[in-house]
Design a protein around this motif. Structure first.
Motif, PDB file in Angstrom:
ATOM      1  N   ILE A  12       0.871  -1.207   0.045  1.00 47.66           N
ATOM      2  CA  ILE A  12       0.094  -0.010   0.159  1.00 47.66           C
ATOM      3  C   ILE A  12       0.998   1.224  -0.142  1.00 47.66           C
ATOM      4  CG2 ILE A  12      -1.705   1.299   1.350  1.00 47.66           C
ATOM      5  CD1 ILE A  12      -2.723  -1.337   0.021  1.00 47.66           C
ATOM      6  N   ALA A  13       2.158   1.254   0.629  1.00 46.82           N
ATOM      7  CA  ALA A  13       2.781   2.248   0.627  1.00 46.82           C
ATOM      8  C   ALA A  13       3.512   2.397  -0.541  1.00 46.82           C
ATOM      9  CB  ALA A  13       4.040   2.108   1.897  1.00 46.82           C
ATOM     10  N   THR A  14       3.739   1.426  -1.437  1.00 46.06           N
ATOM     11  CA  THR A  14       4.301   1.544  -2.855  1.00 46.06           C
ATOM     12  C   THR A  14       3.224   2.133  -3.662  1.00 46.06           C
ATOM     13  OG1 THR A  14       5.778  -0.377  -2.424  1.00 46.06           O
ATOM     14  CG2 THR A  14       5.123   0.140  -4.637  1.00 46.06           C
ATOM     15  N   VAL A  15       2.181   1.667  -3.495  1.00 44.41           N
ATOM     16  CA  VAL A  15       0.955   2.478  -4.097  1.00 44.41           C
ATOM     17  C   VAL A  15       0.770   3.882  -3.950  1.00 44.41           C
ATOM     18  CG1 VAL A  15      -1.431   2.529  -4.665  1.00 44.41           C
ATOM     19  CG2 VAL A  15      -0.383   0.408  -4.666  1.00 44.41           C
ATOM     20  N   GLY A  16       0.739   4.074  -2.484  1.00 49.90           N
ATOM     21  CA  GLY A  16       0.946   5.674  -2.274  1.00 49.90           C
ATOM     22  C   GLY A  16       2.161   6.382  -2.899  1.00 49.90           C
ATOM     23  N   SER A  17       3.368   5.882  -2.906  1.00 54.65           N
ATOM     24  CA  SER A  17       4.421   6.488  -3.572  1.00 54.65           C
ATOM     25  C   SER A  17       3.996   7.028  -4.984  1.00 54.65           C
ATOM     26  CB  SER A  17       5.623   5.584  -3.480  1.00 54.65           C
ATOM     27  OG  SER A  17       5.778   4.785  -4.350  1.00 54.65           O
ATOM     28  N   MET A  18       3.413   6.019  -5.779  1.00 58.87           N
ATOM     29  CA  MET A  18       3.196   6.174  -7.139  1.00 58.87           C
ATOM     30  C   MET A  18       1.972   7.308  -7.446  1.00 58.87           C
ATOM     31  SD  MET A  18       4.996   3.960  -8.692  1.00 58.87           S
ATOM     32  CE  MET A  18       4.383   4.093 -10.302  1.00 58.87           C
ATOM     33  N   ILE A  19       1.094   7.290  -6.182  1.00 58.48           N
ATOM     34  CA  ILE A  19      -0.151   8.234  -6.503  1.00 58.48           C
ATOM     35  C   ILE A  19       0.443   9.728  -5.978  1.00 58.48           C
ATOM     36  CG2 ILE A  19      -2.071   9.251  -5.013  1.00 58.48           C
ATOM     37  CD1 ILE A  19      -2.998   5.965  -4.741  1.00 58.48           C
ATOM     38  N   VAL A  20       1.302   9.646  -5.163  1.00 59.08           N
ATOM     39  CA  VAL A  20       2.246  11.111  -4.704  1.00 59.08           C
ATOM     40  C   VAL A  20       2.870  11.631  -5.956  1.00 59.08           C
ATOM     41  CG1 VAL A  20       3.865  12.047  -3.674  1.00 59.08           C
ATOM     42  CG2 VAL A  20       2.317  10.793  -2.171  1.00 59.08           C
ATOM     43  N   GLY A  21       3.618  10.554  -6.429  1.00 57.73           N
ATOM     44  CA  GLY A  21       4.383  10.834  -7.765  1.00 57.73           C
ATOM     45  C   GLY A  21       3.498  11.353  -9.069  1.00 57.73           C
ATOM     46  N   VAL A  57       7.612   1.226 -14.162  1.00 59.08           N
ATOM     47  CA  VAL A  57       7.909  -0.059 -13.605  1.00 59.08           C
ATOM     48  C   VAL A  57       8.989   0.162 -12.696  1.00 59.08           C
ATOM     49  CG1 VAL A  57       8.866  -2.404 -14.292  1.00 59.08           C
ATOM     50  CG2 VAL A  57       7.039  -1.564 -15.386  1.00 59.08           C
ATOM     51  N   VAL A  58      10.008   0.888 -13.197  1.00 62.69           N
ATOM     52  CA  VAL A  58      11.104   1.276 -12.315  1.00 62.69           C
ATOM     53  C   VAL A  58      10.786   1.921 -11.180  1.00 62.69           C
ATOM     54  CG1 VAL A  58      13.557   2.361 -12.268  1.00 62.69           C
ATOM     55  CG2 VAL A  58      12.908   0.906 -14.318  1.00 62.69           C
ATOM     56  N   GLY A  59       9.882   2.901 -11.307  1.00 66.50           N
ATOM     57  CA  GLY A  59       9.406   3.599 -10.130  1.00 66.50           C
ATOM     58  C   GLY A  59       8.661   2.752  -9.007  1.00 66.50           C
ATOM     59  N   ALA A  60       7.687   2.115  -9.677  1.00 64.22           N
ATOM     60  CA  ALA A  60       7.050   0.927  -8.716  1.00 64.22           C
ATOM     61  C   ALA A  60       8.182   0.036  -8.008  1.00 64.22           C
ATOM     62  CB  ALA A  60       6.200   0.231  -9.595  1.00 64.22           C
ATOM     63  N   VAL A  61       9.047  -0.427  -8.632  1.00 64.39           N
ATOM     64  CA  VAL A  61      10.137  -1.264  -8.040  1.00 64.39           C
ATOM     65  C   VAL A  61      10.814  -0.582  -7.109  1.00 64.39           C
ATOM     66  CG1 VAL A  61      11.993  -2.793  -8.290  1.00 64.39           C
ATOM     67  CG2 VAL A  61      10.338  -3.079  -9.960  1.00 64.39           C
ATOM     68  N   MET A  62      11.262   0.561  -7.387  1.00 64.40           N
ATOM     69  CA  MET A  62      12.198   1.395  -6.527  1.00 64.40           C
ATOM     70  C   MET A  62      11.258   1.900  -5.255  1.00 64.40           C
ATOM     71  SD  MET A  62      15.121   1.255  -7.574  1.00 64.40           S
ATOM     72  CE  MET A  62      14.866  -0.246  -7.908  1.00 64.40           C
ATOM     73  N   GLY A  63       9.840   2.279  -5.466  1.00 60.23           N
ATOM     74  CA  GLY A  63       9.053   2.428  -4.287  1.00 60.23           C
ATOM     75  C   GLY A  63       9.125   1.359  -3.521  1.00 60.23           C
ATOM     76  N   PHE A  64       8.663   0.183  -3.930  1.00 56.21           N
ATOM     77  CA  PHE A  64       8.540  -0.857  -3.224  1.00 56.21           C
ATOM     78  C   PHE A  64       9.735  -1.163  -2.439  1.00 56.21           C
ATOM     79  CE2 PHE A  64       9.369  -5.475  -2.077  1.00 56.21           C
ATOM     80  CZ  PHE A  64       7.961  -5.571  -1.538  1.00 56.21           C
ATOM     81  N   ALA A  65      11.137  -1.166  -2.877  1.00 52.74           N
ATOM     82  CA  ALA A  65      12.475  -1.147  -2.289  1.00 52.74           C
ATOM     83  C   ALA A  65      12.484  -0.107  -0.968  1.00 52.74           C
ATOM     84  CB  ALA A  65      13.508  -1.196  -2.999  1.00 52.74           C
ATOM     85  N   SER A  66      12.112   1.139  -1.376  1.00 53.74           N
ATOM     86  CA  SER A  66      12.116   2.122  -0.275  1.00 53.74           C
ATOM     87  C   SER A  66      11.103   1.783   0.685  1.00 53.74           C
ATOM     88  CB  SER A  66      11.623   3.470  -0.938  1.00 53.74           C
ATOM     89  OG  SER A  66      12.640   3.876  -1.814  1.00 53.74           O
ATOM     90  N   ALA A  67      10.065   1.545   0.321  1.00 54.58           N
ATOM     91  CA  ALA A  67       8.699   1.239   1.612  1.00 54.58           C
ATOM     92  C   ALA A  67       9.271  -0.144   2.326  1.00 54.58           C
ATOM     93  CB  ALA A  67       7.514   0.833   0.945  1.00 54.58           C
ATOM     94  N   TRP A  68       9.913  -1.128   1.798  1.00 53.90           N
ATOM     95  CA  TRP A  68      10.531  -2.394   2.278  1.00 53.90           C
ATOM     96  C   TRP A  68      11.506  -2.117   3.563  1.00 53.90           C
ATOM     97  CZ3 TRP A  68      15.066  -5.173   1.706  1.00 53.90           C
ATOM     98  CH2 TRP A  68      15.032  -6.358   2.412  1.00 53.90           C
ATOM     99  N   VAL A  69      12.505  -1.088   2.883  1.00 56.20           N
ATOM    100  CA  VAL A  69      13.576  -0.497   4.016  1.00 56.20           C
ATOM    101  C   VAL A  69      12.831   0.282   4.914  1.00 56.20           C
ATOM    102  CG1 VAL A  69      15.593   0.788   3.853  1.00 56.20           C
ATOM    103  CG2 VAL A  69      15.408  -0.730   2.114  1.00 56.20           C
ATOM    104  N   LEU A  70      12.052   1.070   4.640  1.00 56.47           N
ATOM    105  CA  LEU A  70      11.435   1.920   5.509  1.00 56.47           C
ATOM    106  C   LEU A  70      10.672   1.081   6.681  1.00 56.47           C
ATOM    107  CD1 LEU A  70      10.598   4.602   6.910  1.00 56.47           C
ATOM    108  CD2 LEU A  70       8.770   4.841   5.195  1.00 56.47           C
TER     109      LEU A  70
END
Length: 146
Positions: A12-21, A57-70
């Protein structure tokens, strides 16, 4: 110790990052300003919808990586400092943003001689993104942590 992570919150945080962008960089918000500063032609006839999928796609993968680390760092900081899981997630989001994202943007943009306004626009976007991800992760902690 492997930190507890709620993977639903990470998604959900990954989706949130995509929505913000998608809101931040829309032409009616900051998109036109960003394009001008970054020297991106929004009307480039060579840029088709078919070519735009890869950055998404790259943005979604990086968003997931950032959310996972966070999420992992938030769990660790919550265990270390105790208190509110939400508070730990928000403070961790701000610290990770400042120490890694903002610091790296400022350094690289300085060497690349990018306009300061562009750097501020991009790091502000990243701060909002990290706060949204931190809020989602903080509101939905891993089972058994709180």
């Amino acid at each position: 110790m492997i930190p507890e992570i709620n993977y639903w919150a990470v998604l959900i945080a990954t989706v949130g990052s995509m929505i913000v962008g998608s809101i931040w960089y829309t032409p009616k918000v900051f998109g036109r300003r960003w394009a001008k500063l970054a020297r991106v032609d929004l009307n480039d006839p060579n840029m088709t919808a078919a070519q735009a999928w890869m950055p998404l796609v790259v943005g979604a993968v990086m968003g997931f990586a950032s959310a996972w680390v966070l999420a992992g760092a938030s769990a660790i900081s919550w265990h270390f400092y105790d208190g509110s899981f939400f508070g730990a997630a928000i403070v961790t989001a701000i610290l990770l943003w400042a120490g890694f994202t903002a610091a790296r943007f400022i350094t690289h943009d300085g060497f690349e001689r990018r306009p300061t306004t562009l750097t501020v626009l991009n790091i502000a976007h990243e701060l909002v993104t990290f706060l949204v991800m931190g809020a989602v992760i903080g509101l939905w902690p891993p089972a058994g942590t709180v």
